[in-house]
Design an enzyme around this catalytic site. Sequence first.
Site, PDB file in Angstrom:
ATOM      1  N   HIS A 188      43.684  46.177  38.765  1.00 21.73           N
ATOM      2  CA  HIS A 188      43.803  45.399  40.012  1.00 21.73           C
ATOM      3  C   HIS A 188      42.760  44.293  40.066  1.00 21.73           C
ATOM      4  O   HIS A 188      41.563  44.566  40.095  1.00 21.73           O
ATOM      5  CB  HIS A 188      43.662  46.318  41.226  1.00 21.73           C
ATOM      6  CG  HIS A 188      44.045  45.654  42.512  1.00 21.73           C
ATOM      7  ND1 HIS A 188      45.317  45.181  42.750  1.00 21.73           N
ATOM      8  CD2 HIS A 188      43.334  45.353  43.627  1.00 21.73           C
ATOM      9  CE1 HIS A 188      45.372  44.637  43.956  1.00 21.73           C
ATOM     10  NE2 HIS A 188      44.178  44.729  44.509  1.00 21.73           N
TER      11      HIS A 188
ATOM     12  N   GLN B 215      38.545  35.657  43.447  1.00 21.41           N
ATOM     13  CA  GLN B 215      37.493  36.237  44.291  1.00 21.41           C
ATOM     14  C   GLN B 215      36.180  36.446  43.520  1.00 21.41           C
ATOM     15  O   GLN B 215      35.136  36.686  44.132  1.00 21.41           O
ATOM     16  CB  GLN B 215      37.981  37.544  44.924  1.00 21.41           C
ATOM     17  CG  GLN B 215      39.092  37.301  45.950  1.00 21.41           C
ATOM     18  CD  GLN B 215      39.595  38.569  46.613  1.00 21.41           C
ATOM     19  OE1 GLN B 215      38.976  39.623  46.514  1.00 21.41           O
ATOM     20  NE2 GLN B 215      40.735  38.482  47.282  1.00 21.41           N
TER      21      GLN B 215
ATOM     22  N   ARG C 130      37.625  39.266  55.141  1.00 24.41           N
ATOM     23  CA  ARG C 130      38.899  38.637  54.794  1.00 24.41           C
ATOM     24  C   ARG C 130      38.969  37.210  55.344  1.00 24.41           C
ATOM     25  O   ARG C 130      39.518  36.309  54.693  1.00 24.41           O
ATOM     26  CB  ARG C 130      40.067  39.480  55.333  1.00 24.41           C
ATOM     27  CG  ARG C 130      41.406  39.075  54.734  1.00 24.41           C
ATOM     28  CD  ARG C 130      42.552  39.857  55.304  1.00 24.41           C
ATOM     29  NE  ARG C 130      42.754  39.549  56.726  1.00 24.41           N
ATOM     30  CZ  ARG C 130      43.880  39.803  57.381  1.00 24.41           C
ATOM     31  NH1 ARG C 130      44.891  40.396  56.772  1.00 24.41           N
ATOM     32  NH2 ARG C 130      44.005  39.513  58.655  1.00 24.41           N
TER      33      ARG C 130
ATOM     34  N   TYR D 236      48.315  35.983  44.676  1.00 27.14           N
ATOM     35  CA  TYR D 236      48.994  35.620  45.929  1.00 27.14           C
ATOM     36  C   TYR D 236      48.700  34.200  46.418  1.00 27.14           C
ATOM     37  O   TYR D 236      49.248  33.781  47.430  1.00 27.14           O
ATOM     38  CB  TYR D 236      48.711  36.637  47.034  1.00 27.14           C
ATOM     39  CG  TYR D 236      47.256  36.832  47.413  1.00 27.14           C
ATOM     40  CD1 TYR D 236      46.646  35.989  48.328  1.00 27.14           C
ATOM     41  CD2 TYR D 236      46.516  37.875  46.877  1.00 27.14           C
ATOM     42  CE1 TYR D 236      45.322  36.179  48.691  1.00 27.14           C
ATOM     43  CE2 TYR D 236      45.189  38.071  47.234  1.00 27.14           C
ATOM     44  CZ  TYR D 236      44.595  37.212  48.138  1.00 27.14           C
ATOM     45  OH  TYR D 236      43.282  37.407  48.485  1.00 27.14           O
TER      46      TYR D 236
ATOM     47  N   HIS E 199      52.850  42.429  48.744  1.00 27.61           N
ATOM     48  CA  HIS E 199      51.408  42.461  49.051  1.00 27.61           C
ATOM     49  C   HIS E 199      50.990  43.766  49.710  1.00 27.61           C
ATOM     50  O   HIS E 199      50.014  44.407  49.328  1.00 27.61           O
ATOM     51  CB  HIS E 199      51.028  41.291  49.958  1.00 27.61           C
ATOM     52  CG  HIS E 199      49.586  41.309  50.373  1.00 27.61           C
ATOM     53  ND1 HIS E 199      49.141  42.019  51.474  1.00 27.61           N
ATOM     54  CD2 HIS E 199      48.493  40.733  49.822  1.00 27.61           C
ATOM     55  CE1 HIS E 199      47.815  41.870  51.561  1.00 27.61           C
ATOM     56  NE2 HIS E 199      47.411  41.094  50.574  1.00 27.61           N
TER      57      HIS E 199
ATOM     58  N   HIS F 211      49.431  46.972  47.785  1.00 30.08           N
ATOM     59  CA  HIS F 211      48.281  47.490  48.544  1.00 30.08           C
ATOM     60  C   HIS F 211      48.869  48.459  49.565  1.00 30.08           C
ATOM     61  O   HIS F 211      49.710  48.058  50.364  1.00 30.08           O
ATOM     62  CB  HIS F 211      47.600  46.374  49.336  1.00 30.08           C
ATOM     63  CG  HIS F 211      46.888  45.341  48.525  1.00 30.08           C
ATOM     64  ND1 HIS F 211      46.922  44.008  48.836  1.00 30.08           N
ATOM     65  CD2 HIS F 211      46.082  45.448  47.446  1.00 30.08           C
ATOM     66  CE1 HIS F 211      46.162  43.322  47.979  1.00 30.08           C
ATOM     67  NE2 HIS F 211      45.657  44.174  47.108  1.00 30.08           N
TER      68      HIS F 211
ATOM     69  N   HIS G  99      44.643  51.025  46.383  1.00 32.65           N
ATOM     70  CA  HIS G  99      43.907  51.455  47.588  1.00 32.65           C
ATOM     71  C   HIS G  99      44.706  52.504  48.364  1.00 32.65           C
ATOM     72  O   HIS G  99      45.005  52.311  49.541  1.00 32.65           O
ATOM     73  CB  HIS G  99      43.610  50.284  48.548  1.00 32.65           C
ATOM     74  CG  HIS G  99      42.938  49.110  47.921  1.00 32.65           C
ATOM     75  ND1 HIS G  99      41.781  49.217  47.175  1.00 32.65           N
ATOM     76  CD2 HIS G  99      43.247  47.782  47.938  1.00 32.65           C
ATOM     77  CE1 HIS G  99      41.419  48.005  46.773  1.00 32.65           C
ATOM     78  NE2 HIS G  99      42.291  47.125  47.200  1.00 32.65           N
TER      79      HIS G  99
ATOM     80  N   ASP H  54      39.284  44.561  41.417  1.00 28.78           N
ATOM     81  CA  ASP H  54      39.718  43.982  42.684  1.00 28.78           C
ATOM     82  C   ASP H  54      38.975  42.696  43.054  1.00 28.78           C
ATOM     83  O   ASP H  54      39.343  41.628  42.584  1.00 28.78           O
ATOM     84  CB  ASP H  54      39.590  45.069  43.776  1.00 28.78           C
ATOM     85  CG  ASP H  54      40.262  44.688  45.077  1.00 28.78           C
ATOM     86  OD1 ASP H  54      40.872  43.615  45.145  1.00 28.78           O
ATOM     87  OD2 ASP H  54      40.191  45.471  46.044  1.00 28.78           O
TER      88      ASP H  54
HETATM   89 ZN   LIG Z   1      43.638  43.795  46.246  1.00 28.59          ZN
END
Ligand SMILES: [Zn+2]
Length: 462
Positions: free
Chosen positions: A61, A66, A91, A130, A214, A240, A277, A328
């Site tokens: 993942h 990020q 977020r 995404y 998503h 997720h 998750h 992640d």
């Molecule tokens: Zn994620």
Amino acid sequence: MTALFARHALLPDGWRRDVLLQWGGDGRFTAVTPDAPAMDGSESAGIETADYVLPGMINLHSHSFQRALSGLTEIAGEDRAKSADSFWTWRDLMYRFALGIAPEQMEAIAAQLFAECLRHGYTSICEFNYVHRAPDGALYPDVAETARRVIAAARHAGIGITMLPVLYAHAGFGGAPLRDEQRRFRAGPADVLAIVAALEPLRGPMVEVGVAPHSLRAASVAQIRDLLAGLSPERPVHIHIAEQGGEVQQCIDHSGRRPVQFLYDNLPVDERWCLVHATHVADDEVAAIAASGAVAGLCPTTEANLGDGLFPLAPFLERGGRFGIGSDSHVSTSPVEELRWLEYGQRLAGQRRNVAVTTDERRVGDHLWRAALAGGAQAAGRRVGALAPGYAADLLVLDEAHPNVSAPPELLNGFVFSGNDNLVKDVLAGGQWVVRGRQHVAQAAIAGRFKETLANLRELRP
Ligand SMILES: [Zn+2]
């Protein structure tokens, strides 16, 4: 060099001695032969030797962009009393960053991430992509623009990739319209299938393409059904599922059921699925995931960083559940740290020791590494995670000179639980040596571009 002689290698049936590993030009093992004749003078015969060899780990993942935020969101908001920092405040920062980033910047960041992942022992990654659209919300002329950039970064760094274009249609349960700051993410089932079709020519030994609704917040059951109807039945599907307590409550308010219950009641969840998750799950949900053969996608360092909660690992393993690990948000790029936190979280929560074991495997490090290999390979949908003919020629050579590296059967416990030095010395991925003597072979160029990109992105970062 298309062969390696390993004095100790972790094969599917356990540690074996004197293993000759051979691979072909397509990047797959052609033969793996234990108890091979001793290779005295092998260097001159053109065959390299190593003491300790492991299959490379699968990172199931990733949101690669990020990586540019790691270390930058650890500052508390000003008014602690009014709004404590949470996943949701993080977020908002991440959205702000995602709105301004350009495709070539995504590529530069991903290449740096993938080189780091390789240096620490990941040889495969699953990218949950995404950010599809341009900053103004329009489609790029090539609908697969950003996915293609991340795949290009994987090729540059030399890591195997499973690209998962994300279905992202709503801001919450019940079809809530996307917020303006989510405009780059918008993709319905037809959009995602168009991206999958555009990427079809890139598929091969190092590249697979699946899909990712998503979350149940952002994709309706009807949309997920439409997506699956247009996809080959063997392709991986990631989602997720239950990261935050707030999202569990929203799902109950919307459907009367918890997310995993709701998913299993409405969709044919099987071995092609990876539930990322699966943090907040009740006993019947643990049983359902285990029985379905789906992989629980656990991201312990990010889940800790975001204050998500702890997955109930012990009851899941008792039921034969399958899991893999992912980095992640990339606060860590080390599978060792991911597995260590997975085990330590369980120990802290349960006030006990040695949780991730089975009756057949009582060494925690061994069980963690081998189970995460199997679960990660299943989630990636590629033939990876085993030193065996037909599988991707992905392997790690540990530093035999380091004091924390000892011979099997102690090796994996020492690797996972001892110290903080990176014990990975050399890495082969897809039949190519991509890390030599702890350095990625394209490190200078990749790191240079990454630093330049960060400097250009300074005003977007929190
Ligand atoms: Zn994620």
